[in-house]
Motif scaffolding. Structure first.
Motif, short mmCIF file in Angstrom:
data_model
loop_
_atom_site.label_atom_id
_atom_site.label_comp_id
_atom_site.label_asym_id
_atom_site.label_seq_id
_atom_site.Cartn_x
_atom_site.Cartn_y
_atom_site.Cartn_z
N GLY A 24 34.92 49.64 38.02
CA GLY A 24 36.08 48.81 37.73
C GLY A 24 37.35 49.26 38.42
N ILE A 25 37.51 50.58 38.58
CA ILE A 25 38.71 51.12 39.20
C ILE A 25 38.87 50.65 40.65
CG2 ILE A 25 37.68 53.27 40.04
CD1 ILE A 25 40.26 54.67 39.11
N PHE A 26 37.74 50.26 41.26
CA PHE A 26 37.77 49.71 42.62
C PHE A 26 37.70 48.18 42.60
CE2 PHE A 26 35.77 53.94 43.17
CZ PHE A 26 36.70 54.50 44.03
N GLN A 27 36.99 47.62 41.62
CA GLN A 27 36.78 46.17 41.59
C GLN A 27 38.06 45.38 41.42
OE1 GLN A 27 33.82 46.11 38.40
NE2 GLN A 27 32.33 45.22 39.81
N TRP A 28 38.89 45.79 40.47
CA TRP A 28 40.08 45.00 40.16
C TRP A 28 41.12 45.03 41.26
CZ3 TRP A 28 39.40 41.37 36.90
CH2 TRP A 28 38.44 41.52 35.89
N PRO A 29 41.44 46.18 41.88
CA PRO A 29 42.35 46.14 43.03
C PRO A 29 41.80 45.29 44.17
CG PRO A 29 42.16 48.37 42.18
CD PRO A 29 41.12 47.57 41.48
N THR A 30 40.47 45.39 44.39
CA THR A 30 39.86 44.60 45.46
C THR A 30 40.00 43.11 45.18
OG1 THR A 30 38.25 46.37 45.88
CG2 THR A 30 37.74 44.20 46.77
N LEU A 31 39.81 42.72 43.91
CA LEU A 31 39.94 41.31 43.53
C LEU A 31 41.37 40.82 43.71
CD1 LEU A 31 38.40 38.89 42.38
CD2 LEU A 31 39.04 39.66 40.09
N ILE A 32 42.34 41.67 43.39
CA ILE A 32 43.75 41.29 43.57
C ILE A 32 44.08 41.10 45.04
CG2 ILE A 32 46.13 42.13 43.34
CD1 ILE A 32 45.19 43.55 40.73
N VAL A 33 43.61 42.03 45.88
CA VAL A 33 43.84 41.90 47.33
C VAL A 33 43.17 40.63 47.85
CG1 VAL A 33 43.35 42.92 49.58
CG2 VAL A 33 44.10 44.38 47.69
N TRP A 76 30.08 48.57 49.05
CA TRP A 76 30.95 47.40 49.07
C TRP A 76 30.45 46.34 48.09
CZ3 TRP A 76 35.47 45.36 49.90
CH2 TRP A 76 35.59 43.97 49.91
N CYS A 77 29.13 46.18 48.00
CA CYS A 77 28.58 45.16 47.11
C CYS A 77 28.88 45.45 45.64
CB CYS A 77 27.06 45.05 47.32
SG CYS A 77 26.60 44.54 48.99
N ALA A 78 29.14 46.69 45.31
CA ALA A 78 29.49 47.04 43.93
C ALA A 78 30.91 46.59 43.59
CB ALA A 78 29.36 48.54 43.71
N ILE A 79 31.79 46.55 44.60
CA ILE A 79 33.19 46.23 44.34
C ILE A 79 33.62 44.91 44.97
CG2 ILE A 79 33.71 48.69 44.24
CD1 ILE A 79 35.07 48.39 46.99
N CYS A 80 32.70 44.21 45.62
CA CYS A 80 32.98 42.95 46.30
C CYS A 80 33.60 41.93 45.32
CB CYS A 80 31.68 42.39 46.88
SG CYS A 80 31.84 40.71 47.53
N PRO A 81 34.67 41.26 45.70
CA PRO A 81 35.29 40.28 44.79
C PRO A 81 34.36 39.14 44.40
CG PRO A 81 36.24 40.14 47.00
CD PRO A 81 35.42 41.39 46.96
N PHE A 82 33.44 38.76 45.30
CA PHE A 82 32.47 37.72 44.95
C PHE A 82 31.59 38.18 43.79
CE2 PHE A 82 32.86 36.42 49.59
CZ PHE A 82 33.73 35.36 49.31
N ALA A 83 31.15 39.44 43.86
CA ALA A 83 30.31 39.99 42.80
C ALA A 83 31.08 40.06 41.49
CB ALA A 83 29.79 41.37 43.20
N THR A 84 32.36 40.45 41.56
CA THR A 84 33.18 40.53 40.36
C THR A 84 33.37 39.15 39.73
OG1 THR A 84 34.38 42.41 41.33
CG2 THR A 84 35.39 41.33 39.44
#
Length: 448
Positions: A24-33, A76-84
């Motif tokens: 999550g610590i990587f997913q949410w910033p990635t989603l915001i970007v 990358w697939c763990a934090i990818c915005p599409f996956a989130t």
């Protein structure tokens, strides 16, 4: 000391995956970007040269994604915005239906087709050069993700439909990081928490059984299995890049086909950026008696896809004269050997965009705040440096592909069969890299 350092490094990686904050610590910033990029592509400056979303997508993300897959697998697939987005949709409105049988059977072929189609569409409609086009493409992919997440279980989109996932699967097989269950411990486990999930974390989103997993093609390092394993059996460790390619137990034709298709796509991407591309178009147009650029490109595209595939099949037929397999089986087994050269050619092409246009990230980012840098060069380094790095990558990829072909042959055949099999694939690899070198010698056009 080296062994001790490796053990400490592996334990550190495992502790990160086990943390409640990961991924999550990587997913949410990635989603915001991602949201900012989508905004800029769809409603920002309509000129690619000045658009921050274009720079982030095609100058930074797309060029470095192969390198991420090689160094840390499908992280990358763990934090990818599409996956989130898929996870969020599934959490609130998901029906969690089983994956349709046709997706399980033909998923990789669908991924192959999508990869080819998107590349073709980019050149026909100029998606990369158009912020709006790039935004529409991402919107279409997001729609697919939402539909898949709403109807089907786990990450059906990521496993069976995502064209980037197909690329990730191939390159991650050659990656420097692996996650595996400990066989001696897993053999005694009868709960399969790694697959089914527990109150700590969901089951494997990619439909893998970590305790029996023997390849990295579909592991996205999400950490769920590490959190769920009751026996602390999961290990994360570094390995020699490409080593997994040497001992593939169940090679698949569709994965080898994707490997050779990527080679053709890299050829297309390089050729269409060259000054000589205009002459090639005119020649094809004269042969076909047409001035329609879409038809001309489509024909060139088909030829670029077909030649590497046919050449690999011919090489496989020649190898079949020296070993006990037929041409199709050789194609399937030894297509994997081309993955290192795929990566090298792909990354060498991407280096041009990253290093020759890298400052555009800064310029377009500052432009969001009204700070302009008109007339400034976007290059991070000179062309001499870029060309040197491109050739270095191609040299490493050539060696790795030839050695992978040798190890595949050695693990499947004996005696003279090994040499008789390796020679045709060595010649093929050298021919492919020679053509790549020739293309990189010619001047290329910039995107930004």
């Amino acid at each position: 000391m080296n062994w001790l350092s490796q053990q400490k490094g592996s334990q550190l990686l495992k502790n990160i995956l086990k943390s409640k904050w990961y991924p999550g610590i990587f997913q949410w910033p990635t989603l915001i970007v991602f949201a900012v990029i989508m905004h800029e592509l769809l409603v920002g400056i309509p000129v690619a040269h000045d658009n921050f979303g274009t720079a982030m997508t095609w100058v930074l993300w797309w060029p470095i994604i192969p390198l991420i897959f090689l160094l840390v697998g499908r992280f990358w697939c763990a934090i990818c915005p599409f996956a989130t987005v898929s996870d969020l949709v599934q959490k609130f409105v998901g029906n969690k239906r089983p994956v349709p049988k046709f997706l399980k059977k033909y998923g990789i072929w669908i991924i192959d087709a999508l990869f080819i189609l998107i590349t073709w569409a980019d050149h026909i409609w100029g998606i990369v050069e158009s912020p709006r086009g790039s935004g529409v493409l991402l919107l279409m992919l997001t729609t697919g993700v939402i539909v898949a997440g709403a109807f089907f279980e786990r990450r059906t989109w990521c496993r069976y439909l995502c064209f980037i996932g197909g690329l990730a699967g191939n390159y991650s097989r050659a990656g420097a990081l692996e996650l595996r269950g400990t066989p001696e411990i897993c053999a005694k486990c009868n709960v399969s928490a790694c697959y089914k999930g527990t109150e700590k974390a969901p089951g494997c989103p990619m439909f893998e059984f970590p305790k029996t997993m023997d390849n990295s093609a579909r592991c996205n390092f999400c950490g769920d299995c590490v959190k769920n394993c009751p026996n602390d059996s999961i290990t994360v460790s570094a390995r020699i890049p490409t080593k997994e390619l040497w001992f593939i137990r169940k090679p698949k034709l569709e994965e080898s086909f994707l490997a050779i298709v990527i080679m053709g796509i890299v050829f297309v991407q390089n050729i269409t950026m060259l000054e000589v591309w205009t002459d090639i178009q005119q020649w094809i147009g004269s042969v076909l008696s047409t001035n329609n650029t879409d038809i001309i490109f489509t024909v060139a595209f088909i030829i670029a896809m077909a030649i590497p595939a046919l050449t690999l099949y011919l090489t496989s037929w020649l190898a079949s004269l020296k070993n006990s397999d037929n041409a199709l089986m050789n194609f399937t087994k030894f297509g994997y050997a081309l993955i290192p050269l795929d990566f090298a050619g792909h990354m060498a092409h991407n280096l041009f965009h990253l290093l020759a246009e890298g400052k555009s990230l800064l310029f377009t980012g500052l432009a969001l705040f009204g700070i302009k840098n008109e007339g400034a060069s976007a290059a991070l380094v000179g062309m001499e440096t870029i060309v040197f790095l491109q050739y270095l990558l191609l040299a490493l990829g050539t060696f790795a592909s030839i050695y992978a072909a040798y190890r595949i042959a050695k693990s499947n055949y004996k005696g003279q069969e090994v040499i008789g099999t390796v020679i045709p694939y060595t010649i093929l690899t050298l021919a492919l890299v020679a053509f790549n070198v020739y293309l990189f010698l010619l001047p290329m056009a910039h995107r930004m």
